[in-house]
Design a protein around this motif. Structure first.
Motif, PDB file in Angstrom:
ATOM      1  N   PHE A  24     104.625  29.904  22.272  1.00 27.60           N
ATOM      2  CA  PHE A  24     104.750  30.869  21.245  1.00 27.60           C
ATOM      3  C   PHE A  24     105.410  32.192  21.517  1.00 27.60           C
ATOM      4  O   PHE A  24     105.617  32.348  22.767  1.00 27.60           O
ATOM      5  CB  PHE A  24     103.333  31.259  20.595  1.00 27.60           C
ATOM      6  CG  PHE A  24     102.282  31.943  21.755  1.00 27.60           C
ATOM      7  CD1 PHE A  24     102.438  33.194  21.951  1.00 27.60           C
ATOM      8  CD2 PHE A  24     101.749  31.040  22.811  1.00 27.60           C
ATOM      9  CE1 PHE A  24     101.630  33.745  22.870  1.00 27.60           C
ATOM     10  CE2 PHE A  24     100.775  31.729  23.684  1.00 27.60           C
ATOM     11  CZ  PHE A  24     100.857  33.023  23.800  1.00 27.60           C
ATOM     12  N   VAL A  25     105.703  33.029  20.823  1.00 25.01           N
ATOM     13  CA  VAL A  25     106.500  34.251  21.181  1.00 25.01           C
ATOM     14  C   VAL A  25     105.647  35.294  20.550  1.00 25.01           C
ATOM     15  O   VAL A  25     105.386  35.304  19.375  1.00 25.01           O
ATOM     16  CB  VAL A  25     107.841  34.347  20.859  1.00 25.01           C
ATOM     17  CG1 VAL A  25     108.684  35.478  21.187  1.00 25.01           C
ATOM     18  CG2 VAL A  25     108.455  32.832  21.461  1.00 25.01           C
ATOM     19  N   ALA A  26     105.478  36.355  21.066  1.00 23.87           N
ATOM     20  CA  ALA A  26     104.974  37.660  20.466  1.00 23.87           C
ATOM     21  C   ALA A  26     106.177  38.565  20.417  1.00 23.87           C
ATOM     22  O   ALA A  26     106.908  39.063  21.345  1.00 23.87           O
ATOM     23  CB  ALA A  26     104.062  38.238  21.684  1.00 23.87           C
ATOM     24  N   LEU A  27     106.363  39.316  19.114  1.00 22.32           N
ATOM     25  CA  LEU A  27     107.284  40.202  18.705  1.00 22.32           C
ATOM     26  C   LEU A  27     106.569  41.456  18.457  1.00 22.32           C
ATOM     27  O   LEU A  27     105.959  41.498  17.734  1.00 22.32           O
ATOM     28  CB  LEU A  27     108.118  39.749  17.594  1.00 22.32           C
ATOM     29  CG  LEU A  27     108.688  38.272  17.720  1.00 22.32           C
ATOM     30  CD1 LEU A  27     108.976  37.569  16.587  1.00 22.32           C
ATOM     31  CD2 LEU A  27     109.947  38.482  18.414  1.00 22.32           C
ATOM     32  N   LEU A  49      98.805  41.051  15.115  1.00 21.86           N
ATOM     33  CA  LEU A  49      97.969  42.074  15.304  1.00 21.86           C
ATOM     34  C   LEU A  49      98.545  43.265  15.030  1.00 21.86           C
ATOM     35  O   LEU A  49      99.734  43.748  15.238  1.00 21.86           O
ATOM     36  CB  LEU A  49      97.882  41.944  17.087  1.00 21.86           C
ATOM     37  CG  LEU A  49      97.446  40.382  17.387  1.00 21.86           C
ATOM     38  CD1 LEU A  49      97.443  40.448  18.957  1.00 21.86           C
ATOM     39  CD2 LEU A  49      96.058  40.144  17.246  1.00 21.86           C
ATOM     40  N   ILE A  50      97.680  44.261  14.662  1.00 27.84           N
ATOM     41  CA  ILE A  50      98.196  45.712  14.105  1.00 27.84           C
ATOM     42  C   ILE A  50      97.063  46.744  14.769  1.00 27.84           C
ATOM     43  O   ILE A  50      96.175  46.481  14.804  1.00 27.84           O
ATOM     44  CB  ILE A  50      98.049  45.664  12.597  1.00 27.84           C
ATOM     45  CG1 ILE A  50      98.830  44.691  11.760  1.00 27.84           C
ATOM     46  CG2 ILE A  50      98.589  47.006  12.313  1.00 27.84           C
ATOM     47  CD1 ILE A  50      98.697  44.379  10.393  1.00 27.84           C
ATOM     48  N   THR A  51      97.678  47.707  15.252  1.00 25.78           N
ATOM     49  CA  THR A  51      97.121  48.893  15.626  1.00 25.78           C
ATOM     50  C   THR A  51      97.621  49.899  14.720  1.00 25.78           C
ATOM     51  O   THR A  51      98.616  50.040  14.457  1.00 25.78           O
ATOM     52  CB  THR A  51      96.955  49.066  17.090  1.00 25.78           C
ATOM     53  OG1 THR A  51      98.296  49.587  17.376  1.00 25.78           O
ATOM     54  CG2 THR A  51      96.553  48.060  17.939  1.00 25.78           C
ATOM     55  N   MET A  72     102.367  43.410  16.193  1.00 22.28           N
ATOM     56  CA  MET A  72     102.574  42.307  16.926  1.00 22.28           C
ATOM     57  C   MET A  72     102.632  41.106  16.182  1.00 22.28           C
ATOM     58  O   MET A  72     101.670  40.648  15.756  1.00 22.28           O
ATOM     59  CB  MET A  72     101.818  42.165  18.474  1.00 22.28           C
ATOM     60  CG  MET A  72     102.255  41.070  19.343  1.00 22.28           C
ATOM     61  SD  MET A  72     101.333  41.053  20.675  1.00 22.28           S
ATOM     62  CE  MET A  72     101.976  42.475  21.651  1.00 22.28           C
ATOM     63  N   LEU A  73     103.683  40.348  15.998  1.00 24.32           N
ATOM     64  CA  LEU A  73     103.716  39.114  15.332  1.00 24.32           C
ATOM     65  C   LEU A  73     103.698  37.872  16.420  1.00 24.32           C
ATOM     66  O   LEU A  73     104.600  38.268  17.427  1.00 24.32           O
ATOM     67  CB  LEU A  73     105.171  38.739  14.756  1.00 24.32           C
ATOM     68  CG  LEU A  73     105.468  40.116  13.490  1.00 24.32           C
ATOM     69  CD1 LEU A  73     106.818  39.784  12.845  1.00 24.32           C
ATOM     70  CD2 LEU A  73     104.359  40.251  12.531  1.00 24.32           C
ATOM     71  N   VAL A  74     103.038  36.985  16.327  1.00 24.86           N
ATOM     72  CA  VAL A  74     102.824  36.146  17.330  1.00 24.86           C
ATOM     73  C   VAL A  74     103.323  34.898  16.390  1.00 24.86           C
ATOM     74  O   VAL A  74     102.783  34.365  15.301  1.00 24.86           O
ATOM     75  CB  VAL A  74     101.468  35.775  17.779  1.00 24.86           C
ATOM     76  CG1 VAL A  74     101.403  34.774  18.426  1.00 24.86           C
ATOM     77  CG2 VAL A  74     100.839  36.948  18.344  1.00 24.86           C
ATOM     78  N   THR A  75     104.263  33.904  17.002  1.00 27.04           N
ATOM     79  CA  THR A  75     104.831  32.882  16.391  1.00 27.04           C
ATOM     80  C   THR A  75     104.080  31.750  16.827  1.00 27.04           C
ATOM     81  O   THR A  75     103.267  31.647  17.552  1.00 27.04           O
ATOM     82  CB  THR A  75     106.332  32.569  16.823  1.00 27.04           C
ATOM     83  OG1 THR A  75     106.387  32.303  18.102  1.00 27.04           O
ATOM     84  CG2 THR A  75     107.188  33.907  16.514  1.00 27.04           C
ATOM     85  N   ASN A  76     103.988  30.633  15.750  1.00 31.23           N
ATOM     86  CA  ASN A  76     103.488  29.276  16.258  1.00 31.23           C
ATOM     87  C   ASN A  76     104.544  28.298  16.835  1.00 31.23           C
ATOM     88  O   ASN A  76     104.187  27.110  17.184  1.00 31.23           O
ATOM     89  CB  ASN A  76     102.872  28.884  14.962  1.00 31.23           C
ATOM     90  CG  ASN A  76     103.738  28.610  14.039  1.00 31.23           C
ATOM     91  OD1 ASN A  76     105.022  28.446  14.120  1.00 31.23           O
ATOM     92  ND2 ASN A  76     103.185  28.672  12.610  1.00 31.23           N
ATOM     93  N   SER A  77     105.754  28.929  17.401  1.00 28.53           N
ATOM     94  CA  SER A  77     106.622  27.821  18.003  1.00 28.53           C
ATOM     95  C   SER A  77     107.531  28.897  18.882  1.00 28.53           C
ATOM     96  O   SER A  77     107.759  30.037  18.456  1.00 28.53           O
ATOM     97  CB  SER A  77     107.221  27.259  17.064  1.00 28.53           C
ATOM     98  OG  SER A  77     107.854  28.043  16.125  1.00 28.53           O
TER      99      SER A  77
END
Length: 131
Positions: free
Chosen positions: A11-14, A54-56, A100-105
């Protein structure tokens, strides 16, 4: 016989951030939706590719939960959202929402962070280069 291991991430975190002009629900909604859309566009992603968001937000933004703002904007309807308050640090930038967007691939290209509307101060190394 040596076994080959795939070293690409599962996965990738953006990440990205936006500074909100004032603590008003409509301004938080607008800012978080613009940031979210910019992150998707810059990384050529669709919502279907997201595992979670995820949001802050800084403590001075208390009139709206940014996750609610995303939902009001018609985004992330089936994507799990988790919103938290940012740690308070002396001298921190005010009125900031971070995503932070976390992809599922995995992605087949480098991740592109997005910092906008004053939040570029947080990561000047990611600021767009001016011609």
């Amino acid at each position: 016989m040596e076994q080959q291991v795939d070293s690409s991430p599962l996965f990738v975190a953006l990440r990205g951030a936006v500074q909100v002009a004032e603590d008003k629900p409509e301004l938080i909604d607008c800012a978080v939706n613009r940031l979210y859309e910019a992150l998707l566009q810059a990384n050529e992603l669709t919502e279907a590719q997201l595992a979670m968001i995820l949001i802050t937000q800084t403590g001075d933004l208390s009139s709206r939960n940014p996750a609610t703002g995303l939902r009001h904007g018609g985004h992330a309807i089936t994507t799990p959202l988790f919103c938290m308050q940012e740690l308070e640090i002396a001298g921190m930038l005010e009125r900031v929402v971070r995503i932070m967007l976390v992809t599922n691939s995995p992605l087949d290209r480098p991740a592109v962070p997005v910092y906008m509307d004053g939040a570029e101060k947080l990561r000047p190394d990611f600021a767009p280069q001016k011609a």
